[in-house]
Scaffold this active site. Structure first.
Site, PDB file in Angstrom:
ATOM      1  N   GLU A 184       1.027   4.306   1.293  1.00  0.00           N
ATOM      2  CA  GLU A 184       1.506   4.996   2.486  1.00  0.00           C
ATOM      3  C   GLU A 184       2.498   4.159   3.278  1.00  0.00           C
ATOM      4  OE1 GLU A 184      -1.523   3.901   1.624  1.00  0.00           O
ATOM      5  OE2 GLU A 184      -2.949   4.315   3.239  1.00  0.00           O
ATOM      6  N   CYS A 191      -3.868   0.081   7.108  1.00  0.00           N
ATOM      7  CA  CYS A 191      -3.002   1.264   7.039  1.00  0.00           C
ATOM      8  C   CYS A 191      -3.356   2.272   8.131  1.00  0.00           C
ATOM      9  CB  CYS A 191      -3.101   1.907   5.664  1.00  0.00           C
ATOM     10  SG  CYS A 191      -2.444   0.869   4.337  1.00  0.00           S
ATOM     11  N   CYS A 225      -6.906   2.647   4.392  1.00  0.00           N
ATOM     12  CA  CYS A 225      -7.863   1.587   4.707  1.00  0.00           C
ATOM     13  C   CYS A 225      -7.952   1.389   6.213  1.00  0.00           C
ATOM     14  CB  CYS A 225      -7.468   0.286   4.009  1.00  0.00           C
ATOM     15  SG  CYS A 225      -5.888  -0.421   4.546  1.00  0.00           S
ATOM     16  N   HIS A 232       0.846  -1.181   0.000  1.00  0.00           N
ATOM     17  CA  HIS A 232       0.000   0.000   0.000  1.00  0.00           C
ATOM     18  C   HIS A 232       0.888   1.240   0.000  1.00  0.00           C
ATOM     19  CE1 HIS A 232      -4.193  -1.593   1.132  1.00  0.00           C
ATOM     20  NE2 HIS A 232      -3.459  -2.607   0.692  1.00  0.00           N
TER      21      HIS A 232
END
EC number: 3.5.4.37
Length: 495
Positions: free
Chosen positions: A193, A305, A244, A191
């Site tokens: 980030e 995340c 998320c 992901h």
């Protein structure tokens, strides 16, 4: 067959139908983007012209009475014509492939859109604008990363008012359970980030190394027990869509219900081959994950995340290994564009842990929440949340882009003979740990060899104690169970 496997089969089938006279670099660009040629060409067309492409079809009567088609599109005054095909869709694909050849050959000339930096632009809008400007600049030297920016994140360094981007990543998928390895070479969570933070780590390692050779030029200075940031230095995170987990799922809960009170703050995790996140408090998730269990088909669990950002605001972004040398470093601000709601995001990354009291030198960072746009539109979400089969990363220390295949967490390339080669990402555990060993060697820090990655992390006792305390506190507050990876993931030996 799973939905994802079906999509991969469909993609491979489509690639097999590509015209033989299409250059390899065009085919490779389509493959790495994970998109069909028509979608990819349309996106690049919009980047170049600001308009949507208009495809025209012409009939070609055949001697046997059948009908065939040619598709044509105009790009910057140039007529692009595909091959003759028996179906309109095939003709459009052929035309798109020819168009991609033109676009990619001229990418360095047309690819960078004009980013307007207006005087009234806010600080957080500047983060967004500089992120996309940097991404499109990188596209000039690596056209293969085009189309990866659906989910994008970046980290900025601010020194006495001067802003500089130091890490940038894209992606919204992770390692498949059937691709796991126990040697630290595969990236698990791709992901954007998460990878942006790992790019930040590369930068921090380089600055620690710089301190050992030329201290005045490093961002660090000597503190009481470890290196600390010089005054006036801060780090800022930008993400183009809400992370998320809590920052995203809270929007879907009905206010005032028991679900709203109980679940909107609880830990959530991502599951391999799945979309979205799952509540992490159920009893069936109390058992630790095992390496052989995942290999046998159990779905690997990775914290959301939102939860990882919460952890970073308690324990710092530097992680356990760098904590051997530096004091905790925290994001001063987190800015989100699409799907952002300041209250939701603040709860996700700060408020849930605001009452936790970690041991020194750690603290719960009251991070500033930034908004880059007012409206929270569902239309933007569908585009931003679309999964891609590849992820890219860049950081200031390394200076170049790297493309990672998210399904196995590895870098795929070709050698001079055209044979496929697979190498570990520079962001993987193994490569990060080897950077640590380099620092230990230069600083003449004693290390008891052989040493495992697990032992290297455990050696940072203050960090380990703070992390254990935080995970225990989360469970005591009924916020859920922090999902840990199997021990085998960290038992590899570092050279």
């Amino acid at each position: 067959m799973s939905v994802e496997e079906g999509m991969e089969v469909e993609l491979k089938s489509e690639k097999m139908d590509l015209d033989d006279n299409i250059p390899d670099f065009v085919k490779e660009t389509v493959e790495r983007s994970g998109k069909n040629p028509m979608s990819l060409f349309s996106e690049l067309y919009v980047h170049m012209t600001g308009n949507t492409p208009v495809f025209d079809f012409y009939n070609r009567n055949q001697p046997n009475g059948s009908m065939k088609f040619i598709c044509v599109v105009i790009l910057n005054g140039e007529r692009i014509e595909g091959n003759v095909k028996s179906k309109k869709k095939e003709a459009k694909v052929s035309c798109s492939l020819k168009g991609l050849e033109v676009v990619l050959k001229h990418v360095s000339e047309y690819v960078v859109p004009a980013v307007k930096f207006e005087e009234k632009t806010t600080f957080f809008e500047m983060l967004r604008e500089h992120t996309y400007a940097k991404f499109y600049e990188l596209c000039k030297n690596n056209a293969l990363i085009y189309g990866f920016e659906k989910v994008i994140a970046s980290v900025f360094l601010k020194i006495n008012g001067n802003l500089q981007i130091i890490a940038l990543s894209t992606g919204n998928k992770g390692l498949r359970g059937d691709k796991i390895v126990n040697d630290g070479t595969a990236l698990i969570d791709c992901h954007a980030e998460i990878l942006a933070r790992r790019g930040l780590l590369r930068f921090l390692y380089s600055e620690v190394l710089k301190f050992s050779t030329e201290p005045p030029n490093s961002i660090f200075t000597k503190g009481k027990n470890a290196l600390v940031l010089k005054p006036g230095i801060s780090f800022h995170l930008f993400i183009n869509t809400a992370p998320c987990g809590v920052a995203r799922i809270d929007k879907k809960l009905k206010p005032g219900t028991s679900d709203d009170l109980q679940n909107s703050s609880r830990l959530r995790f991502k599951i391999d081959k799945g979309m979205g996140t799952v509540l992490g408090g159920a009893s069936e998730f109390e058992a630790p994950q095992t390496f052989d269990g995942i290999m046998m088909g159990e779905r690997m669990r990775t914290m959301s995340c939102s939860d990882k950002l919460l952890r970073a605001n308690v324990l710092g972004v530097q992680g356990a290994i760098l904590s051997h040398f530096i004091d905790p470093i925290y994001y001063s601000s987190i800015a989100v564009a699409e799907l952002n709601n300041a209250d939701r995001l603040r709860k996700a990354v700060y408020s849930r842990a605001a009452t936790f009291k970690p041991p020194a030198p750690f603290h719960v960072q009251d991070v500033e929440i930034g908004e880059c746009q007012v409206e929270d539109t569902e239309q933007s979400t569908s585009a931003a949340a679309r999964s891609t089969i590849s992820s890219m990363n860049w950081n200031l220390a390394d200076g170049n882009t790297e493309v990672v295949r998210t399904s196995d967490g590895m870098v795929h390339d070709k050698d001079m003979s055209g044979a496929d080669i697979t190498t570990p990402s520079r962001l993987c555990k193994k490569n990060m740990a080897e950077l640590m060993i380099t620092i230990c060697t230069l600083t003449k820090t004693s290390v008891d060899y052989p040493i495992s990655y697990e032992e290297l992390k455990a050696g940072s006792q203050e960090y380990a104690a703070a992390k254990k305390s935080f995970i225990t506190w989360l469970r005591q507050k009924d916020l859920g169970i922090w999902q840990r990876k199997p021990r085998e993931f960290q038992m590899f030996t570092i050279n």
